[in-house]
Design a protein around this motif. Structure first.
Motif, mmCIF file in Angstrom:
data_model
loop_
_atom_site.group_PDB
_atom_site.id
_atom_site.type_symbol
_atom_site.label_atom_id
_atom_site.label_comp_id
_atom_site.label_asym_id
_atom_site.label_seq_id
_atom_site.Cartn_x
_atom_site.Cartn_y
_atom_site.Cartn_z
ATOM 1 N N UNK A 142 0.705 -1.302 0.056
ATOM 2 C CA UNK A 142 -0.071 0.041 -0.088
ATOM 3 C C UNK A 142 0.856 1.195 -0.022
ATOM 4 N N UNK A 143 2.084 1.136 0.353
ATOM 5 C CA UNK A 143 3.007 2.261 0.233
ATOM 6 C C UNK A 143 3.018 3.096 -1.215
ATOM 7 N N UNK A 144 3.398 4.325 -0.844
ATOM 8 C CA UNK A 144 3.722 5.138 -2.234
ATOM 9 C C UNK A 144 4.852 4.508 -3.192
ATOM 10 N N UNK A 200 3.847 -3.001 -8.085
ATOM 11 C CA UNK A 200 2.923 -4.098 -8.132
ATOM 12 C C UNK A 200 3.828 -5.410 -8.033
ATOM 13 N N UNK A 201 3.335 -6.141 -7.054
ATOM 14 C CA UNK A 201 4.163 -7.519 -6.742
ATOM 15 C C UNK A 201 4.920 -7.604 -5.476
ATOM 16 N N UNK A 202 5.004 -6.227 -4.849
ATOM 17 C CA UNK A 202 6.064 -6.288 -3.731
ATOM 18 C C UNK A 202 5.415 -5.378 -2.674
ATOM 19 N N UNK A 203 5.831 -5.637 -1.485
ATOM 20 C CA UNK A 203 5.594 -4.849 -0.137
ATOM 21 C C UNK A 203 6.759 -4.381 0.298
ATOM 22 N N UNK A 204 6.828 -3.548 1.347
ATOM 23 C CA UNK A 204 7.993 -2.944 1.585
ATOM 24 C C UNK A 204 9.110 -3.805 1.999
ATOM 25 N N UNK A 205 9.016 -4.981 2.420
ATOM 26 C CA UNK A 205 10.127 -5.863 2.851
ATOM 27 C C UNK A 205 10.552 -6.598 1.622
ATOM 28 N N UNK A 206 9.805 -6.695 0.618
ATOM 29 C CA UNK A 206 10.135 -7.203 -0.590
ATOM 30 C C UNK A 206 8.835 -8.153 -1.243
ATOM 31 N N UNK A 207 8.974 -9.392 -1.815
ATOM 32 C CA UNK A 207 8.007 -10.228 -2.496
ATOM 33 C C UNK A 207 7.371 -11.143 -1.462
#
Length: 327
Positions: free
Chosen positions: A172-174, A178-185
């Motif tokens: 959800x971060x700016x 797509x396909x990733x979050x803050x810490x990776x996949x």
């Protein structure tokens, strides 16, 4: 079990130089086959050249460790000479889309590597991946939907083709892509086929049996939010044990660790950024024999307060590799 998440399917260690990484993993006592990489000709009549991303696995009966790297145009020096090139073959109308998707995956890997070399992928095994996708959507968690890819099965398997169904969670971060979050996949994969997995090399010199834990280190102020996030992802509650918050899966654990609890969990380790997947743990038949093998291969061995042994991240290309007695 009251949820569809069964265990950790695999973790992914992203590296700058695949040849160096394979050499390290062999010293760690894992059996690592030659990597595979998509290939495309750069011009009409030209020979196919590596493209996108290269990867290989250390396999266990129900999980695996992945080594992966982004392949830069014209740079093949980081790939071993025995890399298996897989020419992309698809109908003319679908080939551009296939190339685009592989390019997106490679770009995501490259972005992770720009952040730091180390563990950036944790995928969970889902017993009902379509239901998992529906559950995540209902909970307001964005994801890319269930994808299906097929690849040749290893020699000796009863079926010639391995079918892989997976989904990736979107952050959800700016700054997330797509396909990733803050810490990776992070995402879910349908369980490995026992017949196909059994046809792979599972007998590792270090006695490794299964992937049993992954550790995510977060800032203390972000621990509660990370716990809520993973409770939503996994569809089950965490329990607290000391400073850590644990998700108990089928034979494996995801550990959320605040930065302040790091010194007692993995002495002398420090993440290069937060949040970060800090380490993974494999179970072994005989921890003393594993320790001896690591030392014979010139690797430093440290011990955790709980009695596990690990090779530190500054030696193991950015991730602490932890070994735990199966007993």
């Amino acid at each position: 079990m009251g949820h569809s998440t069964s265990r950790i399917h695999h973790v992914g260690h992203l590296v700058e130089n695949m040849a160096e990484a394979i050499s390290l993993y062999e010293r760690l006592g894992f059996v690592i086959p030659p990597p595979s990489c998509p290939a495309l000709p750069r011009g009409e009549g030209a020979e196919p050249e590596p493209f996108g991303a290269a990867n290989t696995h250390a396999d266990f009966p129900s999980s695996f460790l992945e080594l992966a790297t982004a392949v830069k145009d014209g740079d093949t020096g980081s790939l071993p000479a025995d890399t298996h090139l897989v020419p992309l073959e698809a109908p003319a109308e679908t080939l551009p889309l296939l190339v685009e998707r592989i390019g997106e995956t490679s770009a995501n890997l490259a972005a992770c590597l720009d952040r730091f070399q180390g563990l950036h992928i944790v995928m969970f095994s889902s017993l009902a991946i379509d239901e998992t996708a529906e559950r995540l959507t209902s909970a307001g968690t964005r994801h890319g939907g269930v994808n299906t890819v097929r690849r040749p099965a290893p020699e000796g398997a009863k079926t010639p083709t391995e079918t892989i169904r997976y989904l990736e969670i979107d952050g959800d971060g700016p700054d997330t892509t797509p396909g990733t979050v803050a810490e990776g996949r992070v995402g879910f994969v349908a369980p490995l086929d026992p017949d196909i997995q059994g046809a792979r090399r599972l007998d590792h010199p270090n006695g490794a049996l299964e992937l049993v834990e992954a550790t995510l280190c977060v800032a203390d102020s972000e621990l509660a939010a990370a716990r809520r996030r993973y409770e939503t992802y996994l569809g089950l509650p965490a329990r607290q044990e000391g400073p850590a918050h644990l998700f108990d899966l089928d034979g494996a654990t995801l550990k959320l660790l605040p930065h302040s609890g790091l010194t007692t969990a993995l002495p002398d380790e420090q993440p290069p950024a937060l949040p970060a997947f800090l380490s993974y743990t494999v179970s072994v038949r005989d921890l003393a024999l594993t320790r001896d093998l690591l030392r014979r291969n010139g690797l430093p061995v440290r011990e955790t307060p709980s009695g596990d042994v690990f090779v530190p991240s500054d030696v193991a290309l950015g991730t602490a590799v932890v070994f735990r007695s199966a007993a």
